[in-house]
Scaffold this active site. Sequence first.
Site, PDB file in Angstrom:
ATOM      1  N   GLY A  46       0.831  -1.189   0.000  1.00 20.77           N
ATOM      2  CA  GLY A  46       0.000   0.000   0.000  1.00 20.77           C
ATOM      3  C   GLY A  46       0.867   1.242   0.000  1.00 20.77           C
ATOM      4  N   CYS A  94       5.737  -0.069   7.313  1.00 21.18           N
ATOM      5  CA  CYS A  94       5.408   1.118   6.530  1.00 21.18           C
ATOM      6  C   CYS A  94       6.619   1.520   5.709  1.00 21.18           C
ATOM      7  CB  CYS A  94       5.008   2.256   7.473  1.00 21.18           C
ATOM      8  SG  CYS A  94       4.535   3.777   6.635  1.00 21.18           S
ATOM      9  N   LEU A  95       6.385   1.841   4.444  1.00 24.59           N
ATOM     10  CA  LEU A  95       7.484   2.257   3.573  1.00 24.59           C
ATOM     11  C   LEU A  95       8.122   3.556   4.050  1.00 24.59           C
ATOM     12  CD1 LEU A  95       5.936   1.361   0.095  1.00 24.59           C
ATOM     13  CD2 LEU A  95       7.567   0.035   1.453  1.00 24.59           C
ATOM     14  N   HIS A 136      -4.707   1.570   7.294  1.00 21.39           N
ATOM     15  CA  HIS A 136      -3.346   2.098   7.390  1.00 21.39           C
ATOM     16  C   HIS A 136      -3.155   3.238   6.393  1.00 21.39           C
ATOM     17  CE1 HIS A 136       1.159   1.350   7.835  1.00 21.39           C
ATOM     18  NE2 HIS A 136       1.110   2.110   6.754  1.00 21.39           N
ATOM     19  N   GLU A 137      -3.565   3.023   5.131  1.00 21.49           N
ATOM     20  CA  GLU A 137      -3.350   4.041   4.093  1.00 21.49           C
ATOM     21  C   GLU A 137      -4.263   5.245   4.276  1.00 21.49           C
ATOM     22  OE1 GLU A 137      -0.680   3.838   2.499  1.00 21.49           O
ATOM     23  OE2 GLU A 137      -0.306   1.730   2.923  1.00 21.49           O
ATOM     24  N   HIS A 140      -2.830   7.501   6.749  1.00 18.29           N
ATOM     25  CA  HIS A 140      -1.794   8.369   6.168  1.00 18.29           C
ATOM     26  C   HIS A 140      -2.398   9.661   5.633  1.00 18.29           C
ATOM     27  CE1 HIS A 140       2.134   6.521   6.272  1.00 18.29           C
ATOM     28  NE2 HIS A 140       1.681   5.375   5.798  1.00 18.29           N
TER      29      HIS A 140
END
Length: 174
Positions: A46, A94-95, A136-137, A140
């Site tokens: 994601g 997380c990226l 999660h996204e 953000h």
Amino acid sequence: MSKLDIVIIPDQRLKQKSEVVTSVDGSIRRLLDDMLETMYAAPGIGLAAVQVGVMQRVVTIDVSKEEDKREPLFLVNPEIVWSSEELSTYEEGCLSIPDYYEVVERTAKVGVRYLDRQGETRELEADGLLATCLQHEIDHLDGVLFIDHLSKLKRDRVMKKFQKQARLKEQGLA
């Protein structure tokens, strides 16, 4: 398509709320394509636009397994319209917080309304990994990181580590 740079904590953009997209046009579709390429290359499941420095409510997701056919989701202005009372836990990463993973408790099932690549309104019901990834996204987009769901002690420890790395990088020592 082109690969974009991923924003890493403690970058303050990650704590800001993203802007609503007023029109799904060619520039948004290019952003979606670039985000998907970036997400696959990372690799991740994601990616929110804020994670590539674009403050718009845009998300790409693909929770398919590596050996399966890719099934990307493109979500513009996603919003959770309902969630179950039941909770579930997943180990999240997380990226924008590389190489850090922690178990997070979230709602087990969600309903999400969004615009697709053509600007059409869609709704999606999700559970399992997809429900976790959607939450999660979308977090953000509201300036919330998965570490914000952890204890203050764990969150502070992670932030200090990444703040130190950022300082060393600025000084050319990392």
